[in-house]
Design a protein around this motif. Structure first.
Motif, PDB file in Angstrom:
ATOM      1  N   LEU A 156      -5.329  28.433 -48.547  1.00 39.12           N
ATOM      2  CA  LEU A 156      -4.420  27.305 -48.394  1.00 39.12           C
ATOM      3  C   LEU A 156      -4.700  26.241 -49.451  1.00 39.12           C
ATOM      4  O   LEU A 156      -3.776  25.668 -50.038  1.00 39.12           O
ATOM      5  N   GLY A 157      -5.976  25.976 -49.709  1.00 42.94           N
ATOM      6  CA  GLY A 157      -6.343  25.014 -50.742  1.00 42.94           C
ATOM      7  C   GLY A 157      -5.870  25.436 -52.118  1.00 42.94           C
ATOM      8  O   GLY A 157      -5.448  24.599 -52.931  1.00 42.94           O
ATOM      9  N   MET A 158      -5.910  26.729 -52.386  1.00 44.43           N
ATOM     10  CA  MET A 158      -5.413  27.240 -53.671  1.00 44.43           C
ATOM     11  C   MET A 158      -3.933  26.928 -53.838  1.00 44.43           C
ATOM     12  O   MET A 158      -3.479  26.550 -54.927  1.00 44.43           O
TER      13      MET A 158
ATOM     14  N   GLU B  37       8.245  24.689 -47.821  1.00 50.00           N
ATOM     15  CA  GLU B  37       7.944  25.030 -46.430  1.00 50.00           C
ATOM     16  C   GLU B  37       6.434  24.971 -46.194  1.00 50.00           C
ATOM     17  O   GLU B  37       5.635  25.012 -47.122  1.00 50.00           O
ATOM     18  N   ILE B  38       6.050  24.901 -44.931  1.00 42.73           N
ATOM     19  CA  ILE B  38       4.642  24.952 -44.561  1.00 42.73           C
ATOM     20  C   ILE B  38       4.113  26.360 -44.832  1.00 42.73           C
ATOM     21  O   ILE B  38       4.787  27.364 -44.532  1.00 42.73           O
ATOM     22  N   PHE B  39       2.924  26.459 -45.401  1.00 41.24           N
ATOM     23  CA  PHE B  39       2.348  27.765 -45.705  1.00 41.24           C
ATOM     24  C   PHE B  39       1.783  28.424 -44.449  1.00 41.24           C
ATOM     25  O   PHE B  39       1.156  27.770 -43.609  1.00 41.24           O
ATOM     26  N   THR B  40       2.007  29.726 -44.357  1.00 43.33           N
ATOM     27  CA  THR B  40       1.393  30.554 -43.321  1.00 43.33           C
ATOM     28  C   THR B  40       0.661  31.694 -44.016  1.00 43.33           C
ATOM     29  O   THR B  40       0.934  32.009 -45.181  1.00 43.33           O
ATOM     30  N   ASP B  41      -0.274  32.316 -43.303  1.00 43.28           N
ATOM     31  CA  ASP B  41      -1.068  33.382 -43.919  1.00 43.28           C
ATOM     32  C   ASP B  41      -1.271  34.524 -42.935  1.00 43.28           C
ATOM     33  O   ASP B  41      -2.360  35.065 -42.779  1.00 43.28           O
ATOM     34  N   GLN B  42      -0.191  34.916 -42.297  1.00 45.39           N
ATOM     35  CA  GLN B  42      -0.259  35.974 -41.294  1.00 45.39           C
ATOM     36  C   GLN B  42      -0.167  37.365 -41.904  1.00 45.39           C
ATOM     37  O   GLN B  42      -0.530  38.351 -41.264  1.00 45.39           O
TER      38      GLN B  42
END
Length: 274
Positions: free
Chosen positions: A104-106, A25-30
């Protein structure tokens, strides 16, 4: 998928399969969560960290003619890659306030670490050794427990441990070639090209996060925790070209080389590949 959920799955799961399952899935960081500190990652019973000096050592290059020694090398490297993956997951949990682009890069780099672990695990199995059938060490993980900031992490793992792999991957590629093991050699070349990108990521973020008045080298050295030091980022040979591809300046590369020259006995000084 939330980055925190992805990191916790890798860090806290008892299942190796779950640790090595890439996110689809697409990553989110909420919901980055609160800082999490732990002493050890959760692992399956057969991959618990062994007592000091009880895990087998890396075989000498001359022993790679023996299939079981090549299998052991892959077993050890699978554990190195798994530790790196777990350390990265730990950093995401321990420093939830890190820049979103860094986090996100990690995750993208962690996908490489998952793949590397699987590659070494599968190659060891083909050569007759199942991953987890021998004791494994905790060196990379234990050193990460001293990281007090993202800059500490960048100096310690991407620029030192992964930086050393710019030499080691090519060295091991040659060891396998000398033993007639083309598949293992090709695996190391794949890892080498990925490590260039990983070190480049570390260098980029060191430059983004360092104080303006400090150079790359000054920042790097100030954020290393003894006994980890600049000389440990250099293998038996010194791959200048690979380091140039990461974006390191000529001055930084030379300082790395000189640190290794002055850190070891004369008969153990690294040889330049150039």
């Amino acid at each position: 998928m939330e980055i925190r959920k992805f990191a916790e799955r890798i860090l806290l799961s008892e299942s190796l399969e779950e640790k090595l399952t890439a996110a689809t899935e697409i990553f989110t960081d909420q919901q980055p969560g609160k800082p999490l500190q732990i002493k050890e990652p959760t692992r399956p019973a057969n991959l618990q960290f062994a007592a000091p000096r009880t895990a087998p050592a890396m075989p000498k290059p001359s022993a790679f003619v023996e299939q079981e020694k090549r299998a052991l090398a892959h077993h050890i490297m699978a554990n190195h890659e798994l530790q790196a993956l777990e350390v990265m997951a730990y950093i995401l949990c321990a420093f939830p306030d890190a820049p979103a682009d860094f986090r996100l890069g990690m995750c993208k780099i962690m996908a490489d670490e998952q793949r590397h672990t699987r590659m070494h695990k599968e190659r060891a199995s083909v050569l007759g050794l199942e991953f987890g059938s021998l004791p494994v060490n905790c060196y990379i993980w234990k050193k990460a427990l001293s990281y007090e900031s993202i800059l500490d992490y960048l100096a310690g793992l991407p620029l030192t441990f992964e930086g050393r792999n710019l030499d080691h991957t090519l060295e091991f590629e040659q060891y396998f070639l000398d033993a007639g093991d083309q598949r293992s050699a090709a695996l190391m070349k794949v890892v080498y090209h990925d490590e260039i990108q990983h070190v480049a990521f570390g260098l980029h973020w060191l430059r983004q996060l360092k104080p303006d008045h400090l150079s790359d080298w000054e920042t790097y050295e100030q954020h290393l925790h003894w006994p980890v030091r600049a000389a440990l980022s250099v293998g038996d040979t010194f791959n200048r070209e690979g380091r140039k591809q990461t974006g390191m300046s000529d001055e930084f590369i030379e300082q790395l080389y000189q640190s290794a020259q002055t850190d070891v006995p004369p008969n153990q000084k690294p040889k330049s590949l150039d």
